[in-house]
Design an enzyme around this catalytic site. Structure first.
Site, PDB file in Angstrom:
ATOM      1  N   ASP A 250       0.814  -1.222   0.000  1.00 57.58           N
ATOM      2  CA  ASP A 250       0.000   0.000   0.000  1.00 57.58           C
ATOM      3  C   ASP A 250       0.839   1.259   0.000  1.00 57.58           C
ATOM      4  OD1 ASP A 250      -2.346  -1.224   0.153  1.00 57.58           O
ATOM      5  OD2 ASP A 250      -2.858  -0.569   2.179  1.00 57.58           O
ATOM      6  N   LYS A 272      -4.117   2.780  -2.978  1.00 57.25           N
ATOM      7  CA  LYS A 272      -5.480   3.113  -3.384  1.00 57.25           C
ATOM      8  C   LYS A 272      -5.615   4.590  -3.688  1.00 57.25           C
ATOM      9  CE  LYS A 272      -7.420  -0.330  -0.422  1.00 57.25           C
ATOM     10  NZ  LYS A 272      -7.582  -0.313   1.020  1.00 57.25           N
ATOM     11  N   MET A 385      -7.839   8.882   8.940  1.00 57.15           N
ATOM     12  CA  MET A 385      -8.269   9.483   7.666  1.00 57.15           C
ATOM     13  C   MET A 385      -9.085  10.758   7.902  1.00 57.15           C
ATOM     14  SD  MET A 385      -9.315   5.968   5.683  1.00 57.15           S
ATOM     15  CE  MET A 385      -9.865   5.047   7.102  1.00 57.15           C
TER      16      MET A 385
HETATM   17  N1  SAH Z   1      -4.571   0.010   8.847  1.00 58.86           N
HETATM   18  C1  SAH Z   1      -3.975   1.267   9.199  1.00 58.86           C
HETATM   19  C2  SAH Z   1      -4.897   2.444   8.965  1.00 58.86           C
HETATM   20  C3  SAH Z   1      -5.259   2.702   7.548  1.00 58.86           C
HETATM   21  S1  SAH Z   1      -6.290   4.086   7.376  1.00 58.86           S
HETATM   22  C4  SAH Z   1      -3.514   1.217  10.650  1.00 58.86           C
HETATM   23  O1  SAH Z   1      -3.857   0.290  11.377  1.00 58.86           O
HETATM   24  O2  SAH Z   1      -2.795   2.121  11.061  1.00 58.86           O
HETATM   25  C5  SAH Z   1      -5.142   5.330   6.951  1.00 58.86           C
HETATM   26  C6  SAH Z   1      -5.071   6.384   8.023  1.00 58.86           C
HETATM   27  O3  SAH Z   1      -4.273   5.944   9.094  1.00 58.86           O
HETATM   28  C7  SAH Z   1      -4.414   7.675   7.579  1.00 58.86           C
HETATM   29  O4  SAH Z   1      -5.320   8.506   6.911  1.00 58.86           O
HETATM   30  C8  SAH Z   1      -3.968   8.271   8.878  1.00 58.86           C
HETATM   31  O5  SAH Z   1      -5.029   8.903   9.530  1.00 58.86           O
HETATM   32  C9  SAH Z   1      -3.622   7.041   9.669  1.00 58.86           C
HETATM   33  N2  SAH Z   1      -2.168   6.758   9.649  1.00 58.86           N
HETATM   34  C10 SAH Z   1      -1.559   5.674   9.169  1.00 58.86           C
HETATM   35  N3  SAH Z   1      -0.228   5.736   9.368  1.00 58.86           N
HETATM   36  C11 SAH Z   1       0.006   6.893   9.991  1.00 58.86           C
HETATM   37  C12 SAH Z   1       1.163   7.549  10.471  1.00 58.86           C
HETATM   38  N4  SAH Z   1       2.378   6.999  10.349  1.00 58.86           N
HETATM   39  N5  SAH Z   1       1.039   8.752  11.059  1.00 58.86           N
HETATM   40  C13 SAH Z   1      -0.173   9.314  11.203  1.00 58.86           C
HETATM   41  N6  SAH Z   1      -1.299   8.750  10.776  1.00 58.86           N
HETATM   42  C14 SAH Z   1      -1.233   7.558  10.183  1.00 58.86           C
END
Ligand code: SAH
Length: 459
Positions: A250, A272, A385
């Site tokens: 991803d 995506k 998000m």
């Molecule tokens: N499966 C992932 C989440 C996917 S949704 C998890 O468990 O973390 C994607 C969202 O996750 C982004 O829009 C953001 O809000 C958050 N996100 C993912 N990685 C991040 C990071 N390193 N720092 C801040 N927000 C993060």
């Protein structure tokens, strides 16, 4: 990388060392270990060099270096204590297009000599690109404890049976699986523990019993790659990443995490894009199924945790429907990663007894959330998000009764070197984002615990 690591066969050639001191002797000795012929040019030589000369490994030309000499050499190393001579050697070798190394002068080096762990035929070379040879040496020492001398014996035994296995198992894939199971199982254990004969017998039996099964079933590993810092990966994630044939990854998977996937695995980016999200997801599900049916070990690598806003459930549903074996490996989700690295405990005896994760993704200009549940006291709300819908989020929470002064934080690219944390209130979040323009991925944390950032920030 500043240098290309290669292992050069110098056995049938001659290498030149200019200089006769201890450093020159060390270099000459290294060359001797690689079974090359070594010529040393120097008017005088140290005791260490004398030992090499007397032992017959080194041919000594008792002279000062001059640009009259012929240059039939494969490599040249300059290690005199005279900088002018060293430079002369450098330019002379360059003029003859011969790779040259001047000791302790990275700017006068075509190649550098790494720190070496010699478990021949296994050789591990560690380089710091000339920046810190001491650090490279320390790393080498660490590797020494990880790779005991018996690995050399193991590699030699494998070498002896490579052809036999090749004859028995015609496809590369079968051979790789065969050797992986040998090297991770009891056969290797025997050899590493010094029971070489037992190991060899077991290997012979394994070769005899092996079969080239035409179709072996593949498997899918749905792996959480964590929020960015590669050290937050689990051991299991790393192990499966190291044995994948193909990886679908991803947008959220960090470069450093991706770099830990087996080098030979095909890498397919399936990041995506918001607008054609659902079409794409269906395509990804089908890709996983198709590759696994080809017998491959398919790594589906996702940011954070695959089961938290990761659509992991949908991906394995199609695998389950097709009876394709799969494993799910949890990862550190962004909420935990960002909270820890921002010094914001998600729960705290004094401030918050529960924590809710929600998605702040807007659909048709709306945020469809259970607002009454989100405005409860003594609770932390983590919004994934949430960046694009920040204004609606802020308004709705206040409309439903959340105090405008409730502390809120934005955490950009948490756990990575680009991490930034901004603290404000729920009312001011939109203007803060307007001003600071955080980039994705960014996480929103709302609740009294955010106040702790001031005293607990550490990263
Ligand atoms: N499966 C992932 C989440 C996917 S949704 C998890 O468990 O973390 C994607 C969202 O996750 C982004 O829009 C953001 O809000 C958050 N996100 C993912 N990685 C991040 C990071 N390193 N720092 C801040 N927000 C993060």
């Amino acid at each position: 990388m500043d240098y290309l690591p290669i292992f050069v066969d110098v056995r049938k050639s001659t290498c030149l060392v200019v200089g006769g001191g201890d450093i020159a002797a060390r270099k000459a000795n290294l060359l001797c270990q690689a079974q090359t012929n070594v010529t040393v040019i120097s008017p005088v030589v140290s005791d260490a060099m004398t030992v090499l000369i007397d032992g017959g490994s080194v041919n000594w030309l008792q002279a000062t270096f001059s640009t009259d000499i012929e240059m039939p050499y494969r490599l040249v190393i300059a290690a005199t204590d005279d900088e002018t001579v060293n430079e002369q050697v450098y330019h002379y070798a360059k003029a003859h297009k011969i790779l040259v190394n001047v000791a302790d002068k990275p700017q006068l080096c075509d190649f550098i000599l790494p720190s070496i762990l010699d478990r021949s035929p296994i050789v591990v070379a560690v380089s710091s690109g000339g920046e810190s040879p001491i650090l490279a040496r320390q790393l080498r020492t660490r590797l020494e404890t990880l790779i005991p001398p018996s690995y050399g014996r193991l590699a030699k035994m494998v070498g002896r049976y490579r052809n036999a296995v090749k004859e028995k198992l015609p496809t590369l894939k079968m051979r790789r699986r065969f050797w992986e199971s040998v090297l991770q199982g009891p056969i290797a254990d025997h050899v590493l523990a010094g029971r070489e004969q037992l190991g060899e017998q077991a290997l012979q039996t394994a070769i005899k019993d092996s079969r080239d099964e035409v179709v072996t079933s593949g498997e899918v590993y749905l792996v959480g790659g964590g929020p960015g810092d590669p050290e937050l990966l689990t051991f299991k994630a790393l192990r499966l990443m190291q044995q994948a044939d193909i990886v679908f990854y991803d947008r959220l998977v960090s470069k450093q995490v991706l770099a830990l996937v087996r080098k030979e695995a095909d890498q397919v980016y399936v990041g995506k894009q918001r607008a054609w999200h659902s079409v794409r997801q269906e395509e990804i599900n089908q890709l996983l199924v198709a590759e696994a049916k080809l017998g491959k070990r398919v790594l589906r690598l996702k940011g954070g945790d695959p089961f938290i806003f990761g659509r992991g459930g949908e991906e394995i549903a199609s695998l389950a429907a097709e009876h394709i074996p799969f494993q799910v490996v949890p990862g550190v989700t962004a909420a935990s990663g960002c909270a820890s690295y921002a010094g914001i405990p998600l729960t705290h005896r004094d401030y918050s007894q529960s924590c809710i994760f929600v998605t702040g993704q807007i659909k048709e200009g709306e945020l469809d959330l259970n607002w009454a549940a989100l405005v409860q006291p003594r609770q932390t709300v983590v919004v994934y998000m949430g960046l694009r819908g920040l204004k609606i989020l802020s308004q709705k929470l206040q409309q439903h009764g959340l105090d405008a002064d409730t502390p809120a934080a934005l955490i950009q690219q948490g756990t990575t070197e680009h991490q930034k944390v901004w603290v404000s209130t729920i009312a001011d979040l939109p203007s803060l984002a307007q001003k600071e323009q955080p980039v994705a991925p960014t996480m929103v944390i709302i609740g009294e615990v955010v106040k702790l950032h001031k005293s607990l920030a550490w990263f």
